[in-house]
Write a protein that holds these residues in place. Structure first.
Motif, PDB file in Angstrom:
ATOM      1  N   ASN A 100       1.104  -1.258   0.038  1.00  0.00           N
ATOM      2  CA  ASN A 100      -0.129   0.068   0.050  1.00  0.00           C
ATOM      3  C   ASN A 100       0.905   1.025  -0.036  1.00  0.00           C
ATOM      4  OD1 ASN A 100      -1.439   2.394   0.819  1.00  0.00           O
ATOM      5  ND2 ASN A 100      -3.125   0.848   1.844  1.00  0.00           N
ATOM      6  N   GLU A 101       0.964   2.292  -1.233  1.00  0.00           N
ATOM      7  CA  GLU A 101       1.712   3.042  -1.182  1.00  0.00           C
ATOM      8  C   GLU A 101       1.570   4.164  -0.075  1.00  0.00           C
ATOM      9  OE1 GLU A 101       3.810   6.078  -4.557  1.00  0.00           O
ATOM     10  OE2 GLU A 101       2.291   4.396  -5.082  1.00  0.00           O
ATOM     11  N   ASP A 102       0.382   4.192   0.251  1.00  0.00           N
ATOM     12  CA  ASP A 102      -0.255   5.229   1.523  1.00  0.00           C
ATOM     13  C   ASP A 102       0.679   5.030   2.605  1.00  0.00           C
ATOM     14  OD1 ASP A 102      -1.830   6.670  -0.328  1.00  0.00           O
ATOM     15  OD2 ASP A 102      -3.348   5.839   0.436  1.00  0.00           O
ATOM     16  N   GLN A 103       0.578   3.562   2.934  1.00  0.00           N
ATOM     17  CA  GLN A 103       1.260   3.140   4.086  1.00  0.00           C
ATOM     18  C   GLN A 103       2.922   3.203   3.859  1.00  0.00           C
ATOM     19  OE1 GLN A 103       0.003   1.478   7.136  1.00  0.00           O
ATOM     20  NE2 GLN A 103       2.224   2.062   7.828  1.00  0.00           N
ATOM     21  N   ALA A 104       3.239   2.777   2.891  1.00  0.00           N
ATOM     22  CA  ALA A 104       4.771   2.944   2.666  1.00  0.00           C
ATOM     23  C   ALA A 104       5.223   4.567   2.737  1.00  0.00           C
ATOM     24  CB  ALA A 104       5.047   2.632   1.122  1.00  0.00           C
TER      25      ALA A 104
ATOM     26  N   LEU B 267       5.802 -12.670  -4.145  1.00  0.00           N
ATOM     27  CA  LEU B 267       7.205 -12.317  -4.312  1.00  0.00           C
ATOM     28  C   LEU B 267       7.278 -10.948  -5.108  1.00  0.00           C
ATOM     29  CD1 LEU B 267      10.236 -12.700  -4.603  1.00  0.00           C
ATOM     30  CD2 LEU B 267       9.827 -14.018  -6.623  1.00  0.00           C
ATOM     31  N   LYS B 268       6.162 -10.614  -5.961  1.00  0.00           N
ATOM     32  CA  LYS B 268       6.048  -9.545  -6.392  1.00  0.00           C
ATOM     33  C   LYS B 268       5.800  -8.316  -5.347  1.00  0.00           C
ATOM     34  CE  LYS B 268       5.910  -6.492 -10.064  1.00  0.00           C
ATOM     35  NZ  LYS B 268       5.643  -5.321  -9.274  1.00  0.00           N
ATOM     36  N   ASN B 269       4.742  -8.918  -4.674  1.00  0.00           N
ATOM     37  CA  ASN B 269       4.519  -7.861  -3.364  1.00  0.00           C
ATOM     38  C   ASN B 269       5.690  -7.576  -2.634  1.00  0.00           C
ATOM     39  OD1 ASN B 269       2.183  -6.655  -1.697  1.00  0.00           O
ATOM     40  ND2 ASN B 269       3.204  -8.012  -0.313  1.00  0.00           N
TER      41      ASN B 269
ATOM     42  N   ASP C 249       7.993  -4.997  -4.345  1.00  0.00           N
ATOM     43  CA  ASP C 249       7.196  -3.616  -4.590  1.00  0.00           C
ATOM     44  C   ASP C 249       7.469  -2.979  -3.260  1.00  0.00           C
ATOM     45  OD1 ASP C 249       6.122  -3.817  -6.960  1.00  0.00           O
ATOM     46  OD2 ASP C 249       4.225  -4.596  -6.276  1.00  0.00           O
ATOM     47  N   TRP C 250       7.659  -3.736  -1.945  1.00  0.00           N
ATOM     48  CA  TRP C 250       7.808  -3.076  -0.587  1.00  0.00           C
ATOM     49  C   TRP C 250       9.394  -2.575  -0.621  1.00  0.00           C
ATOM     50  CZ3 TRP C 250       5.141  -0.573   2.606  1.00  0.00           C
ATOM     51  CH2 TRP C 250       3.661  -1.263   2.800  1.00  0.00           C
ATOM     52  N   ILE C 251      10.068  -3.773  -1.118  1.00  0.00           N
ATOM     53  CA  ILE C 251      11.605  -3.261  -1.240  1.00  0.00           C
ATOM     54  C   ILE C 251      11.959  -2.207  -1.872  1.00  0.00           C
ATOM     55  CG2 ILE C 251      13.921  -4.379  -1.666  1.00  0.00           C
ATOM     56  CD1 ILE C 251      12.429  -7.270  -1.336  1.00  0.00           C
TER      57      ILE C 251
END
Length: 204
Positions: free
Chosen positions: A56-60, A96-98, A101-103
């Protein structure tokens, strides 16, 4: 009498398995990769992969969850990343893709930039994980990471390749050895000059 001897510093890679399945072939593959790792490279598996929430980019932007922050820190601290991936529906597993995206946050300063990466995968199919690995290579173009080009490690018919947890296919073990050697060489090539300096060791 004491003389100065130089030796390369020990290298460290963080490993990720793109599967949460208990009897994952790719977990078995990674276990064997760790066993086959050269002396100069320590490979350790990130232990909290199953705890990574949906991206979640907001959370990121506010601050990553604890497990994500630990994964990001592990990637930043490591000299390289080793990924063992299945292939689901001709592509990269969602978990894995998820995680990637976080990393990759924040873009341009994530720790993936310039990071050496070794890819491999095991699958019961005759194509191995060729398509999933191809997609991962495309994703790592976006993060400016350095994926080892060869050899490509596709453990096909994985249900016949392990016995009591040991990878029995000699062709695959040879490829893994070459892949890890090339990963070490790539790390040595791309690391900053001040890090590349060898440690001074007193020897008698």
């Amino acid at each position: 009498m004491t003389s100065d001897v130089t030796r390369p510093r020990k290298l460290r890679a963080v490993a990720i398995v793109g599967s949460l399945r208990t009897d994952s072939y790719n977990q078995l593959l990674l276990d064997n990769v760790i066993r086959l790792s050269p002396d100069e490279l320590d490979i350790y598996q990130f232990p909290r992969f199953a705890e990574i929430p949906l991206f979640n980019e907001d959370q990121a932007r506010l601050g990553p969850p604890e497990a994500v922050a630990e994964l990001q820190a592990a990637v930043r601290a490591a000299d390289a990343i080793v990924i063992a991936t299945p292939e689901y529906n001709y592509g990269v597993p969602g978990v894995l893709k998820n995680a990637l995206d976080w990393i990759s946050m924040p873009p341009g300063n994530s720790g993936l930039e310039g990071k050496p990466i070794a890819l491999m995968g095991a699958s019961p199919s005759i194509l191995g994980t060729a398509r999933a690995q191809s997609q991962l290579r495309q994703s790592f173009v976006a993060t400016d990471s350095h994926v080892v080009n060869s050899p490509e490690v596709f453990v096909t018919r994985a249900h016949t390749r392990f016995e009591d947890g040991v990878l029995t296919d000699s062709g695959s073990t040879k490829l893994i050895g070459r892949l890890l050697d090339n990963l070490v060489q790539l790390i040595r090539t791309v690391e900053p000059a001040d890090v590349r300096l060898t440690e001074q060791v007193a020897a008698r």
